[in-house]
Design a protein around this motif. Structure first.
Motif, short mmCIF file in Angstrom:
data_model
loop_
_atom_site.label_atom_id
_atom_site.label_comp_id
_atom_site.label_asym_id
_atom_site.label_seq_id
_atom_site.Cartn_x
_atom_site.Cartn_y
_atom_site.Cartn_z
N ASP A 62 0.92 -1.03 -0.06
CA ASP A 62 0.02 -0.08 0.00
C ASP A 62 0.81 1.45 -0.08
OD1 ASP A 62 -3.15 0.63 0.55
OD2 ASP A 62 -1.81 2.13 0.97
N ALA A 63 0.40 2.27 -0.64
CA ALA A 63 1.33 3.30 -0.80
C ALA A 63 1.25 4.27 0.52
CB ALA A 63 0.57 4.40 -1.86
N THR A 70 -10.52 4.87 0.29
CA THR A 70 -11.89 4.81 0.33
C THR A 70 -12.53 4.12 1.33
OG1 THR A 70 -11.75 5.34 -2.05
CG2 THR A 70 -13.90 5.15 -1.21
N THR A 71 -11.91 2.85 1.48
CA THR A 71 -12.72 1.98 2.48
C THR A 71 -12.54 2.27 3.77
OG1 THR A 71 -12.15 0.30 1.09
CG2 THR A 71 -12.47 -0.52 3.29
N THR A 74 -15.76 5.21 4.01
CA THR A 74 -16.87 4.83 3.48
C THR A 74 -18.25 5.21 4.34
OG1 THR A 74 -18.01 3.00 2.30
CG2 THR A 74 -16.86 2.51 4.18
N THR A 75 -19.28 4.85 3.99
CA THR A 75 -20.55 4.42 4.82
C THR A 75 -20.85 3.30 5.18
OG1 THR A 75 -21.86 5.28 3.17
CG2 THR A 75 -21.40 6.84 4.74
N LYS A 77 -22.51 0.65 3.92
CA LYS A 77 -23.82 -0.31 3.84
C LYS A 77 -23.46 -1.56 2.98
CE LYS A 77 -27.11 3.86 3.58
NZ LYS A 77 -27.63 4.61 2.73
N ALA A 207 3.35 1.52 -5.77
CA ALA A 207 3.68 0.93 -6.84
C ALA A 207 3.56 1.82 -7.90
CB ALA A 207 2.80 -0.42 -7.32
N ASP A 335 -15.04 8.18 -5.06
CA ASP A 335 -15.58 6.65 -5.58
C ASP A 335 -15.42 7.03 -7.30
OD1 ASP A 335 -14.75 4.14 -5.35
OD2 ASP A 335 -17.07 3.64 -4.88
N LYS A 363 -19.54 3.85 -5.70
CA LYS A 363 -20.04 4.26 -4.29
C LYS A 363 -20.67 2.80 -3.62
CE LYS A 363 -20.10 9.10 -4.74
NZ LYS A 363 -20.83 9.24 -6.33
N GLY A 365 -18.97 -0.20 -3.19
CA GLY A 365 -17.77 -1.01 -3.31
C GLY A 365 -17.48 -2.21 -2.00
N MET A 366 -18.89 -1.98 -1.05
CA MET A 366 -18.57 -3.08 -0.31
C MET A 366 -18.87 -4.37 -0.73
SD MET A 366 -17.60 -1.56 2.66
CE MET A 366 -16.51 -0.45 1.57
C1 LIG Z 1 -18.69 8.97 0.52
C2 LIG Z 1 -18.63 7.54 0.27
C3 LIG Z 1 -19.55 6.52 0.77
C4 LIG Z 1 -19.84 5.42 0.22
N1 LIG Z 1 -20.45 4.45 0.92
C5 LIG Z 1 -20.48 3.16 0.45
C6 LIG Z 1 -21.52 2.33 1.10
O1 LIG Z 1 -22.27 2.66 1.99
N2 LIG Z 1 -21.55 1.04 0.77
C7 LIG Z 1 -20.78 0.48 -0.36
O2 LIG Z 1 -20.80 -0.57 -0.70
N3 LIG Z 1 -19.93 1.60 -0.85
C8 LIG Z 1 -19.78 2.81 -0.41
N4 LIG Z 1 -18.88 3.49 -0.98
C9 LIG Z 1 -17.96 2.96 -2.03
C10 LIG Z 1 -16.67 2.16 -1.15
O3 LIG Z 1 -16.49 2.75 -0.22
C11 LIG Z 1 -15.69 1.98 -2.22
O4 LIG Z 1 -16.15 1.52 -3.47
C12 LIG Z 1 -14.65 1.01 -1.61
O5 LIG Z 1 -13.99 1.33 -0.46
C13 LIG Z 1 -13.41 0.93 -2.76
O6 LIG Z 1 -12.37 0.26 -2.16
P1 LIG Z 1 -11.18 -0.47 -2.74
O7 LIG Z 1 -10.52 -1.48 -2.08
O8 LIG Z 1 -11.32 -0.56 -4.24
O9 LIG Z 1 -10.18 0.98 -2.73
P2 LIG Z 1 -9.57 1.97 -1.38
O10 LIG Z 1 -10.22 1.64 -0.24
O11 LIG Z 1 -9.27 3.25 -1.90
O12 LIG Z 1 -8.11 1.23 -1.41
C14 LIG Z 1 -7.07 1.25 -2.44
C15 LIG Z 1 -5.85 1.33 -1.62
O13 LIG Z 1 -4.72 1.17 -2.55
C16 LIG Z 1 -3.75 2.22 -2.27
N5 LIG Z 1 -2.94 2.78 -3.44
C17 LIG Z 1 -3.26 3.50 -4.51
N6 LIG Z 1 -2.41 3.86 -5.29
C18 LIG Z 1 -1.28 2.96 -4.85
C19 LIG Z 1 -0.13 2.56 -5.29
N7 LIG Z 1 0.32 3.39 -6.42
N8 LIG Z 1 0.68 1.82 -4.89
C20 LIG Z 1 0.51 1.36 -3.78
N9 LIG Z 1 -0.91 1.39 -3.08
C21 LIG Z 1 -1.80 2.13 -3.64
C22 LIG Z 1 -4.32 3.39 -1.25
O14 LIG Z 1 -3.47 3.92 -0.46
C23 LIG Z 1 -5.69 2.42 -0.64
O15 LIG Z 1 -5.17 2.11 0.45
C24 LIG Z 1 -18.75 4.64 -0.58
C25 LIG Z 1 -17.84 5.79 -1.24
C26 LIG Z 1 -17.86 7.04 -0.86
C27 LIG Z 1 -17.10 7.98 -1.68
#
Ligand SMILES: Cc1cc2nc3c(=O)[nH]c(=O)nc-3n(C[C@H](O)[C@H](O)[C@H](O)COP(=O)(O)OP(=O)(O)OC[C@H]3O[C@@H](n4cnc5c(N)ncnc54)[C@H](O)[C@@H]3O)c2cc1C
Length: 510
Positions: A62-63, A70-71, A74-75, A77, A207, A335, A363, A365-366
């Motif tokens: 992780d960077a 985003t995780t 999040t909220t 649900k 990365a 997101d 939004k 992503g859970m």
């Molecule tokens: C306000 C809001 C509310 C939401 N509420 C909900 C909800 O209620 N229910 C739901 O299902 N979804 C919800 N979502 C969406 C959900 O939170 C996201 O889709 C999900 O958390 C994305 O997960 P992820 O693992 O893809 O990314 P992330 O959680 O963003 O993880 C990506 C990771 O990659 C790392 N990274 C990035 N670039 C690099 C790199 N170059 N090298 C190494 N590491 C790197 C980052 O540091 C980060 O830790 C919400 C989104 C928002 C914006």
């Protein structure tokens, strides 16, 4: 904690403030593993957990810190009710694919529930109804059409003109048997289990590229290489796109969350309205009390009004409808949405079968991140997965993808040019503490922020990704790019990609 009805200064989310997470070292030597995962959010951590149970040798980079993307903001649900979507999916992809989308997300929900139960994870998991409501006459018909889509897809539901929450509502569509949780308590379990199963975790290890050969290599900013059989790109915005043009095929939207105590008991359920501005509501337990979460106010990253105004709009809504006793947390995050609103999960391009990606969750992503991890691990384990074709990033659906492609990229072009022309004639000596401006210094467009100790931080406002001009985000004190959503601290460090290099620092001439 002192009672406060005004907005907290700090934008730490409740999830991160209520848990201790383990820390991991930087990657400082080359490695060889079966699978290299980039990104420690719900997608990357679920994939690490699943693969480690299959005795594969896994490294996750992780960077920054795990679960601070985003995780962590999040909220949380856990639902297959993703706004007004099923009628649209039936129109664009047909009934069978729309049904598959529902089933994929329900499978993810059931997976989370089953892991939480069988592993006894104390993660505030509760079963809840998901409610999509409207108080607008213009949306009554749309909600009815969505209900017809639920009928066609055999999605269990109920239609009503009332909801348990004390809000004016004209109509509401309830999807029963959905859930919510504390996402970080749940995912901490995955981290611990993965560590026990031998996963190598690295933090502060960005990365920057993949060398694509028979055994792809992840290259880090410090020049280390992780050689793997498979790479999983779970970095939210793909840090590597193998010329799959993901920048042109997705757009980022920021949303805001406030967490408050009211003098009412939360009646249960998870709520979201169909119209704009979005108002999404749930509660979570905090020391035996209800913490009410209100989120919404979506806008494209780096575009729109002063970001503090978005928090204030949520605050006003919560205050008017329920009364705020204590304003406890506020945070924001973003997101990504794809051209046709279906996430991209699978091979990053047709030509690169050992680099896999999961992104564009709109939004939701859970569930999409969880099923994404399952689809990618099944691909690595050479198991069939019923949702593989549905989510394939190399799918081609002309409508609405082409129209949206033109819109997104016209918007990028507009911001690319507009940003170059706009700046203020502000004299930076007049800047207040905790204020920023964009001005010309030595003839160059410069972003200037004055911190609490009255130090000035000056950066080149040209985004290091594709050279759009960043805008100031007063709520989070960051420079945000309106084109592809990269975000930088006021000192110019990358907080969120796709940019990988910091903004250049600027100095006043002597
Ligand atoms: C306000 C809001 C509310 C939401 N509420 C909900 C909800 O209620 N229910 C739901 O299902 N979804 C919800 N979502 C969406 C959900 O939170 C996201 O889709 C999900 O958390 C994305 O997960 P992820 O693992 O893809 O990314 P992330 O959680 O963003 O993880 C990506 C990771 O990659 C790392 N990274 C990035 N670039 C690099 C790199 N170059 N090298 C190494 N590491 C790197 C980052 O540091 C980060 O830790 C919400 C989104 C928002 C914006």
């Amino acid at each position: 904690m002192t009672m406060q009805s005004y907005m907290p200064e700090n934008s730490e989310p409740f999830w991160r403030d209520s848990i201790d997470l383990p820390a991991f070292p930087k990657l400082d030597e080359p490695m060889k593993v079966d699978v290299g995962i980039v990104g420690g959010g719900i997608t990357g951590l679920t994939a690490a957990y699943l693969l480690s149970k299959e005795n594969l040798n896994v490294a996750l980079l992780d960077a920054g810190e795990l679960l601070n993307g985003t995780t962590g903001h999040t909220t949380a649900k856990i639902t297959a009710q993703h706004g007004l979507i099923y009628d649209e999916f039936i129109q664009h992809f047909g009934q069978e694919r729309a049904k598959l989308y529902y089933e994929a997300n329900m499978e993810a929900k059931n997976f989370i529930e089953q892991v939480a139960n069988t592993s006894n994870i104390d993660c505030d998991f509760t079963k809840e109804n998901a409610v999509l409501y409207t108080n607008s006459d213009n949306y009554l018909k749309k909600l009815e059409t969505e209900q017809k889509a639920y009928d066609k897809l055999n999605i269990p539901h109920e239609m009503s003109d009332k909801i348990a929450l004390d809000l004016p509502v004209k109509s509401a569509l309830t999807m029963q048997n959905q859930a919510q949780f504390h996402p970080l308590k749940y995912l901490k379990h995955h981290v611990n289990e993965s560590v026990n199963n031998g996963v190598h975790f690295f933090e502060k290890s960005t990365a920057v590229d993949v060398e694509y050969t028979k055994h792809p290599r992840i290259i880090t900013r410090s020049g280390n290489r992780v050689t793997c059989r498979y790479v999983i790109v779970a970095s939210h915005f793909p840090f590597y796109d193998g010329q799959g043009f993901y920048s042109a095929r997705m757009y980022p939207e920021r949303s805001y969350v406030i967490a408050v105590k009211t003098n009412q008991k939360f009646p249960g359920g998870m709520y979201i309205n169909a119209e704009s501005p979005t108002r999404s509501i749930r509660s979570t337990p905090i020391n035996g009390e209800d913490l009410w979460l209100f989120s919404g106010e979506n806008h494209k990253t780096g575009q729109g009004k002063s970001t503090i105004k978005h928090y204030e709009a949520l605050q006003q809504f919560a205050e008017k409808q329920f009364g705020i006793e204590e304003f406890v947390y506020r945070w924001s995050t973003q997101d990504l949405t794809t051209l046709d609103k279906l996430p991209y999960i699978g091979q990053i391009t047709k030509a690169q079968d050992s680099v896999l990606v999961a992104t564009g969750f709109r939004k939701w992503g859970m569930t999409n991140g969880t099923i994404g991890a399952k689809i990618l691990t099944d691909a690595i384990l050479e198991k069939e997965n019923p949702y593989k074709e549905l989510y394939s990033p190399t799918r081609f659906q002309a409508d609405p993808a082409l129209r949206k492609f033109t819109q997104i990229n016209a918007d990028v072009a507009k911001h690319l040019i507009k940003g170059k022309l706009e700046y203020t004639k502000d004299n930076i000596n007049n800047l207040d503490v905790d204020e920023a401006t964009i001005t010309r210094i030595n003839g160059e467009r410069t972003g200037v922020y004055k911190d609490k100790d009255e130090n000035l931080h000056m950066v080149d406002t040209t985004c290091t990704h594709l050279r759009c001009e960043v805008e100031w985000n007063s709520g989070d004190r960051t420079w945000d790019c309106p084109c592809h959503g990269s975000r930088f601290s006021y000192t110019g460090e990358v907080i969120e990609g796709p940019a990988k290099r910091p903004l250049e620092k600027r100095k006043m001439s002597e």
